[in-house]
Write an enzyme that holds these catalytic residues in place. Structure first.
Site, PDB file in Angstrom:
ATOM      1  N   LEU A 101     -10.396   3.482  -3.996  1.00 25.41           N
ATOM      2  CA  LEU A 101     -10.169   2.282  -4.821  1.00 25.41           C
ATOM      3  C   LEU A 101      -9.762   1.095  -3.963  1.00 25.41           C
ATOM      4  CD1 LEU A 101      -8.178   3.906  -7.778  1.00 25.41           C
ATOM      5  CD2 LEU A 101     -10.557   3.142  -7.815  1.00 25.41           C
ATOM      6  N   GLY A 102      -9.135   1.368  -2.846  1.00 24.48           N
ATOM      7  CA  GLY A 102      -8.699   0.275  -1.974  1.00 24.48           C
ATOM      8  C   GLY A 102      -7.911   0.793  -0.794  1.00 24.48           C
ATOM      9  N   GLY A 150      -1.999  -1.903   3.947  1.00 26.40           N
ATOM     10  CA  GLY A 150      -1.173  -1.650   5.112  1.00 26.40           C
ATOM     11  C   GLY A 150      -0.330  -0.406   5.003  1.00 26.40           C
ATOM     12  N   VAL A 186      -5.889   4.316  -1.349  1.00 25.65           N
ATOM     13  CA  VAL A 186      -5.766   4.751  -2.740  1.00 25.65           C
ATOM     14  C   VAL A 186      -7.104   5.304  -3.226  1.00 25.65           C
ATOM     15  CG1 VAL A 186      -5.144   4.077  -5.098  1.00 25.65           C
ATOM     16  CG2 VAL A 186      -4.006   2.999  -3.144  1.00 25.65           C
ATOM     17  N   ASP A 227       5.917  -7.204  -0.855  1.00 24.91           N
ATOM     18  CA  ASP A 227       4.514  -7.544  -0.583  1.00 24.91           C
ATOM     19  C   ASP A 227       3.842  -8.027  -1.863  1.00 24.91           C
ATOM     20  OD1 ASP A 227       2.269  -7.905   0.952  1.00 24.91           O
ATOM     21  OD2 ASP A 227       1.645  -5.815   0.921  1.00 24.91           O
TER      22      ASP A 227
END
Length: 689
Positions: A366-367, A370, A374, A486
């Site tokens: 999914l992505g 840092g 996922v 973040d």
């Protein structure tokens, strides 16, 4: 797959060249081409990408040791000018990455702040201070902030673009020196020992002619072993006695010789039998080399040994899993769960998550960020989950604190925060399991190729409010308070109703209680980083406020937080926005699609709120609670002006979300400017109230 011929060089200078690396046409696998050139003194040298010297090729480890350029910053006391000379090499779309385990980002200098970015999201940096007035004096062999600082990496990096902060890198510490230098470079950890002479001489730069050793990881292809084995035309493990090993970075694979063999597994017949007799002195009775399977007796012994080996390995694996489970605070977590029945938090096994993600197949990614990768997963009951494989935790303190933070995150229950469903602790690096959010990130919604650029202002305002409510909850009502660390549009997810869900707590910390908890390195995302945090290394709740201010700008302008390809003065969205505000050009920077004559006042108020969030002086920034209250008031005004827009939150809901009494609504109204109050009154009159 083309293989090297007999004419291909096997050595250049002091470096042995082993396939898949090669020099010359047809001598290397694609992406592993090197060249051999002569230096001015006549020595041969291997170069990588035609520019980076190679010191060593570690074939079986999947690594290359290179000589990396040192980036420099010089400051002249007389002219008060900085001269920057930075170097970087983008390794994206190559088989190589900068090794996260073996390298550290190293900064040397007096009051020198430097950081590096992967040109997308991740930033890592640190500040080296030195002052006789507060006992921050540099010492030989010690690199912990005084004159020198080092930062480990959470994961491998594809780029090493170095940046110095010119506003911070000035000093009068060496008053008798016209010019001093600061240095920054990603370099091999074991190859560095700090020397105080580096601070007032050019010795650090000169002793290696401006280069230092660094380690690159590499892998073949971009698929797992299971997939690669099925592709006969491209499978790289060509020796019969070779085996495939998945790369630790999740992409590609390496080849090794099987036990009892050594050599180059990338070549047919490259793995040779190890002659046990030649490798050691034979006993009195002589020695018999065992190439494998020469008699029935040997086969029986091998089978028995194999069974015994697997039994002990399984037992050892169970012990390792138990060790990791305890190391990551599993026992503490189980104890806490037993006291809170029905919490909905589960402890998953590694096997469950491997099965759910189809062995962490790339198609389920999914992505990447840092702090980990996922994956989308499906449990046996059909429910969808998001599994985050965290990056390696290097310090014992990180491992000890993980279990405690896991307990805190498992207790966070807010409608606008992604729910942590459970974790897997029986692995070296813990895995987190979250609820699956179907509509991607706010970043994709605003900036993606298929993004909805026609997002109405009312929807943007609602998403901003819901995100602010989540952060206000973390800062003011979580116990203990949590700083996200973040905040950015790619960490705000959108559910099936496009409601905001704040996610990714990989950079989160518990609110520090004293100065001893502050660190000397900076991590975050380019364009969202609080300038104060970059200078002081103190992450606070106001750092989240600054980052949220940038998210507000994205919603207002439709522009990205940082544009590496734009003109120098337009790269930072926050700086270009503040400049436009100062010059009275707000409407020039607001996205055209949301400009509406009836909403100009509200647009100006959201812009003013963003400006307050971006205040350089931390104390002048509002709290996230203040931000949420103001956004809620604006949403109510929007509802009065556009009755067809669904209400954002009724008073009872806001009371539960913010933990406020009804009286707070009067305080909120008094905190906004007169134009808002006027519209509220007009709205009440028009509605007959």
């Amino acid at each position: 797959m083309a293989l090297p011929g007999s004419s291909c060089l096997k050595r250049c200078g002091d470096v042995n060249i082993a396939y898949p690396f090669g020099i010359g046409a047809g001598c290397a696998m694609e992406g592993f081409e090197l060249n051999c050139s002569k230096t001015k003194d006549g020595h041969s040298i291997v170069k990588f990408f035609g520019e980076i010297p190679v010191r060593d090729i570690l074939l079986l480890e999947g690594q290359v040791r290179i000589m990396k350029h040192i980036s420099t910053m010089s400051y002249n006391h007389l002219s008060k000018e900085n001269n920057l000379n930075t170097w970087g090499k983008d390794l994206s779309n190559t088989p190589f990455t900068y090794c996260g385990k073996s390298n550290k980002f190293t900064v040397i200098g007096v009051n020198t702040l430097a950081y590096m970015t992967d040109n997308v999201h991740v930033i890592v940096g640190c500040v080296s201070r030195c002052s006789p007035y507060n006992n921050l004096l540099a010492q030989d062999g010690i690199c912990r902030g005084a004159g020198c600082c080092q930062v480990p990496f959470n994961e491998d990096m594809s780029n090493d673009g170095v940046y110095f902060n010119p506003l911070y890198n000035t000093t009068d510490y060496y008053s008798n020196t016209t010019e001093y230098r600061g240095y920054a470079v990603i370099m091999e950890s074991d190859a560095f020992r700090f020397n105080t002479t580096y601070l007032n001489t050019t010795m650090f730069f000169d002793e290696n002619a401006g280069r230092v050793p660094a380690i690159l990881n590499w892998a073949v292809g971009n698929e797992t072993c299971d997939v690669a084995r099925k592709k006969n035309d491209s499978y790289a493990c060509l020796s019969i006695n070779s085996k495939c090993v998945d790369s630790s970075r999740g992409l590609g694979y390496l080849c090794n010789c099987t036990e009892g063999y050594q050599g180059n597994p990338y070549l047919p017949g490259g793995c040779k039998d190890i002659d046990e007799c030649a490798a050691s002195k034979p006993p009195c009775g002589g020695c018999i080399n065992k190439p494998g399977g020469s008699s029935i007796g040997v086969v029986v012994v091998v089978i028995a040994s194999t069974c015994t080996f697997f039994f002990h390995e399984r037992k050892k694996l169970a012990k390792i899993k138990q060790k990791y489970f305890q190391q990551h605070g599993g026992m503490l977590l189980l104890q806490e769960m037993s006291l809170k029945q029905g919490s909905g938090f589960s402890i998953f096994t590694e096997a469950e998550l491997i099965d759910a993600t189809d062995k962490f197949d790339d198609k389920n990614i999914l992505g990447r960020g840092g702090h980990g990768t996922v994956y989308k997963g499906t449990l046996k009951d059909g429910s969808l989950i998001a599994v985050k494989r965290c990056t390696l935790m290097t310090s014992e303190q990180q491992k000890e604190e993980f279990g405690k933070e896991m307990i805190i995150l498992s207790q966070i229950n807010h409608k606008n925060i992604v729910k942590l469903l459970g974790c897997c602790l029986e692995v070296e690096v813990p895995m987190l399991v979250y609820e699956f959010i179907p509509n991607g990130t706010l970043y994709q919604f605003i900036h993606g190729d298929n993004g909805c650029h026609d997002i109405p202002f009312s929807t943007r305002l609602r998403i901003a409010l819901e995100s602010a409510l989540a952060l206000a909850y973390l800062h003011s009502w979580a116990s203990p308070p949590v700083i996200h660390g973040d905040v950015k549009s790619s960490n705000i997810l959108l559910d099936e109703n496009y409601a905001a869900k704040v996610s990714d707590f990989g950079a989160s910390i518990l609110a520090p209680t004293d100065e001893s908890q502050f660190v000397t390195f900076v991590q975050g995302t380019c364009g969202y980083l609080d300038p104060e945090y970059m200078q002081t290394c103190q992450l606070t709740d106001k750092s989240d406020v600054y980052s949220f201010g940038v998210v507000l700008l994205e919603l207002l302008t439709g522009k990205k937080a940082f544009n590496f390809e734009g003109p120098e003065n337009e790269r930072s969205l926050s700086l270009s926005f503040l400049c436009a505000m100062k010059e009275g050009r707000l409407m020039d920077i607001i996205e055209t699609r949301i400009k509406n004559e009836n909403d100009i006042g509200l647009l100006e108020e959201v812009a003013e709120l963003a400006t307050q969030c971006l205040e350089m002086v931390v104390e002048r920034r509002p709290t996230m609670r203040d931000v949420a209250e103001k956004l809620d008031t604006m949403s109510k005004v929007m509802q009065q002006q556009h009755p067809w827009v669904p209400p954002q939150h009724n008073p009872e809901e806001m009371e539960s979300l913010l933990g406020e009494s009804p009286v707070a609504s009067l305080e909120m109204i008094s905190s906004v400017n007169f134009s808002t109050e006027k519209r509220i009154v007009q709205g009440l009159l028009q509605s007959g109230r």
